[in-house]
Design a protein around this motif. Structure first.
Motif, mmCIF file in Angstrom:
data_model
loop_
_atom_site.group_PDB
_atom_site.id
_atom_site.type_symbol
_atom_site.label_atom_id
_atom_site.label_comp_id
_atom_site.label_asym_id
_atom_site.label_seq_id
_atom_site.Cartn_x
_atom_site.Cartn_y
_atom_site.Cartn_z
ATOM 1 N N HIS A 52 13.704 54.981 22.944
ATOM 2 C CA HIS A 52 14.040 54.872 24.356
ATOM 3 C C HIS A 52 13.027 55.635 25.195
ATOM 4 C CE1 HIS A 52 15.922 58.651 23.030
ATOM 5 N NE2 HIS A 52 15.793 59.067 24.280
ATOM 6 N N THR A 53 13.030 55.326 26.468
ATOM 7 C CA THR A 53 12.204 56.047 27.413
ATOM 8 C C THR A 53 12.976 56.171 28.714
ATOM 9 O OG1 THR A 53 10.063 56.101 28.567
ATOM 10 C CG2 THR A 53 11.073 53.951 28.282
ATOM 11 N N GLY A 54 12.689 57.217 29.479
ATOM 12 C CA GLY A 54 13.404 57.425 30.730
ATOM 13 C C GLY A 54 12.444 57.752 31.856
ATOM 14 N N ASP A 55 12.782 57.298 33.053
ATOM 15 C CA ASP A 55 11.986 57.588 34.241
ATOM 16 C C ASP A 55 12.655 58.734 34.992
ATOM 17 O OD1 ASP A 55 10.536 57.699 36.539
ATOM 18 O OD2 ASP A 55 10.965 55.655 37.198
ATOM 19 N N LEU A 56 12.060 59.931 34.887
ATOM 20 C CA LEU A 56 12.617 61.125 35.514
ATOM 21 C C LEU A 56 12.040 61.393 36.902
ATOM 22 C CD1 LEU A 56 12.575 63.552 32.455
ATOM 23 C CD2 LEU A 56 14.609 62.643 33.575
ATOM 24 N N GLY A 57 11.287 60.414 37.419
ATOM 25 C CA GLY A 57 10.591 60.640 38.678
ATOM 26 C C GLY A 57 11.495 61.047 39.826
ATOM 27 N N GLY A 58 12.692 60.451 39.907
ATOM 28 C CA GLY A 58 13.579 60.760 41.019
ATOM 29 C C GLY A 58 14.680 61.742 40.680
ATOM 30 N N VAL A 59 14.585 62.375 39.518
ATOM 31 C CA VAL A 59 15.647 63.285 39.063
ATOM 32 C C VAL A 59 15.272 64.726 39.390
ATOM 33 C CG1 VAL A 59 16.916 64.133 37.054
ATOM 34 C CG2 VAL A 59 16.320 61.716 37.216
ATOM 35 N N LYS A 60 16.186 65.437 40.057
ATOM 36 C CA LYS A 60 15.923 66.819 40.429
ATOM 37 C C LYS A 60 16.731 67.813 39.604
ATOM 38 C CE LYS A 60 14.760 65.568 45.195
ATOM 39 N NZ LYS A 60 15.116 65.734 46.623
ATOM 40 N N ALA A 61 17.934 67.445 39.214
ATOM 41 C CA ALA A 61 18.780 68.350 38.423
ATOM 42 C C ALA A 61 19.498 67.542 37.352
ATOM 43 C CB ALA A 61 19.793 69.054 39.326
ATOM 44 N N TRP A 62 19.340 67.964 36.111
ATOM 45 C CA TRP A 62 19.919 67.216 35.002
ATOM 46 C C TRP A 62 20.077 68.124 33.805
ATOM 47 C CZ3 TRP A 62 16.879 65.944 30.502
ATOM 48 C CH2 TRP A 62 15.564 66.416 30.565
ATOM 49 N N SER A 63 20.852 67.688 32.827
ATOM 50 C CA SER A 63 21.006 68.431 31.579
ATOM 51 C C SER A 63 21.164 67.443 30.436
ATOM 52 C CB SER A 63 22.219 69.374 31.644
ATOM 53 O OG SER A 63 23.406 68.652 31.873
ATOM 54 N N HIS A 64 20.839 67.877 29.233
ATOM 55 C CA HIS A 64 21.053 66.991 28.093
ATOM 56 C C HIS A 64 21.496 67.775 26.875
ATOM 57 C CE1 HIS A 64 17.164 67.439 25.739
ATOM 58 N NE2 HIS A 64 16.867 68.074 26.847
ATOM 59 N N ILE A 65 22.268 67.099 26.051
ATOM 60 C CA ILE A 65 22.879 67.693 24.867
ATOM 61 C C ILE A 65 22.513 66.846 23.664
ATOM 62 C CG2 ILE A 65 25.088 68.169 23.731
ATOM 63 C CD1 ILE A 65 26.274 68.592 26.552
ATOM 64 N N LEU A 66 22.112 67.492 22.578
ATOM 65 C CA LEU A 66 21.850 66.804 21.321
ATOM 66 C C LEU A 66 23.020 67.037 20.371
ATOM 67 C CD1 LEU A 66 18.056 67.654 20.847
ATOM 68 C CD2 LEU A 66 19.065 65.543 21.730
ATOM 69 N N LEU A 67 23.565 65.938 19.838
ATOM 70 C CA LEU A 67 24.720 65.997 18.956
ATOM 71 C C LEU A 67 24.319 65.608 17.537
ATOM 72 C CD1 LEU A 67 27.292 64.239 21.295
ATOM 73 C CD2 LEU A 67 27.194 66.683 20.758
ATOM 74 N N PRO A 68 24.785 66.320 16.514
ATOM 75 C CA PRO A 68 24.427 66.004 15.131
ATOM 76 C C PRO A 68 24.890 64.602 14.742
ATOM 77 C CG PRO A 68 26.217 67.602 15.207
ATOM 78 C CD PRO A 68 25.709 67.465 16.609
ATOM 79 N N PRO A 69 24.190 63.951 13.804
ATOM 80 C CA PRO A 69 24.486 62.557 13.455
ATOM 81 C C PRO A 69 25.924 62.300 13.018
ATOM 82 C CG PRO A 69 22.380 63.225 12.529
ATOM 83 C CD PRO A 69 23.005 64.470 13.091
ATOM 84 N N GLY A 70 26.544 63.244 12.287
ATOM 85 C CA GLY A 70 27.893 63.015 11.773
ATOM 86 C C GLY A 70 28.899 62.617 12.837
ATOM 87 N N PRO A 71 29.141 63.458 13.846
ATOM 88 C CA PRO A 71 30.103 63.116 14.898
ATOM 89 C C PRO A 71 29.703 61.889 15.715
ATOM 90 C CG PRO A 71 29.591 65.470 14.919
ATOM 91 C CD PRO A 71 28.623 64.827 13.996
ATOM 92 N N CYS A 72 28.418 61.540 15.697
ATOM 93 C CA CYS A 72 27.957 60.385 16.476
ATOM 94 C C CYS A 72 28.546 59.077 15.965
ATOM 95 C CB CYS A 72 26.429 60.307 16.460
ATOM 96 S SG CYS A 72 25.621 61.687 17.311
ATOM 97 N N ASN A 73 29.028 59.071 14.717
ATOM 98 C CA ASN A 73 29.647 57.863 14.167
ATOM 99 C C ASN A 73 30.902 57.467 14.933
ATOM 100 O OD1 ASN A 73 27.704 57.625 12.129
ATOM 101 N ND2 ASN A 73 28.843 58.987 10.762
ATOM 102 N N LEU A 74 31.463 58.417 15.685
ATOM 103 C CA LEU A 74 32.666 58.137 16.465
ATOM 104 C C LEU A 74 32.340 57.518 17.820
ATOM 105 C CD1 LEU A 74 34.504 61.538 15.819
ATOM 106 C CD2 LEU A 74 35.002 59.338 14.715
ATOM 107 N N LEU A 75 31.054 57.450 18.157
ATOM 108 C CA LEU A 75 30.623 57.008 19.479
ATOM 109 C C LEU A 75 29.940 55.641 19.398
ATOM 110 C CD1 LEU A 75 29.315 60.498 20.593
ATOM 111 C CD2 LEU A 75 31.337 59.320 21.495
#
Length: 247
Positions: free
Chosen positions: A59-82
């Motif tokens: 994936h790729t993202g365009d952050l040009g217009g973003v001023k405030a943001w946050s991101h979280i990385l989740l381990p692969p195991g729990p991701c199976n629920l999503l």
């Protein structure tokens, strides 16, 4: 896990170029508007929304217009629920508080039992969050891709299926069938979704409803408002105010 409000140009380039994570990623936008693209489609993230990106998805993202943001990385195991594909999530008070709590954590450090329980609640809230219709599928077929590219270049003009399919070297019947098989929607429905994403993007930049309706080629603001309400269940003005913007 990480939180970022301001990033260097080098870091911005790393985050916006095509890349993948072995972990799942949750990105929350406080102000601005983020566009995320993958091989299977594009997603638009307005203010006060979050997007879920599954593990190992390029994936790729365009952050040009973003001023405030946050991101979280989740381990692969729990991701199976999503979900297996990205989803734009409405962020309520509890999910927002959980993002604020978890985002500063170092994702390389093993979670304590208390932190693991917080992450479990975060995932439960992600699963329960309302999905917003901000996805635009991208066809694999080069002929269909040519057709949708023409549409995107001038969303204010309503091209006919016959004209577009002819420019792509297809019969209208074949193009209609390929759209149904590869995307699950018609060309008209695809254009409607493209209009919706463009409308949200422009509204997030502070444009008034009448100006957006005019840019997108609607005969009147009321016809644009009707389309928007059908998709989101509320008017553009209310939608933007809920995102913390001026209508």
């Amino acid at each position: 896990m990480e939180i970022s409000a301001r990033v260097s140009s080098a870091e911005r380039k790393r985050l916006t170029g095509f890349h993948r994570h072995t972990e799942g990623q949750l990105i929350y936008i406080a102000t601005g508007c983020l566009q995320v693209r993958t091989e299977v489609g594009a997603w638009l993230l307005p203010p006060r929304r979050a997007i879920w990106i599954p593990p190992n998805l390029m994936h790729t993202g365009d952050l040009g217009g973003v001023k405030a943001w946050s991101h979280i990385l989740l381990p692969p195991g729990p991701c199976n629920l999503l979900p297996e594909l990205p989803q734009v999530l409405a962020v309520g008070p509890l999910l927002g508080a959980l993002i604020q709590r978890v985002a500063p954590w170092d994702h390389t450090v093993e979670r304590t039992p208390e932190e693991a329980r917080v992450v479990s609640v975060l995932i439960d809230e992600m699963r329960a969050a309302e999905h917003e219709p901000l996805h635009l599928p991208i066809p694999d077929d080069k002929r269909l891709l040519k057709m949708v590219s023409i549409v995107l270049n001038d969303l204010s003009r309503e091209h006919s299926l016959e004209a577009l399919s002819s420019m792509a070297g297809l019969s209208a019947r074949t193009a209609r069938r390929l759209f149904s098989v590869s995307l699950g929607i018609s060309l008209a429905e695809w254009r409607q979704q493209a209009l919706l994403l463009r409308a949200v993007d422009v509204l997030a930049q502070g444009e008034c409803v009448s100006a957006v309706a005019d840019v997108l080629g609607y005969a009147s603001p009321s016809s644009f408002i009707a389309m928007f309400r059908k998709a989101f269940g509320e008017t553009p003005g209310r939608y933007v105010r809920a995102a913390g913007q001026d209508a």
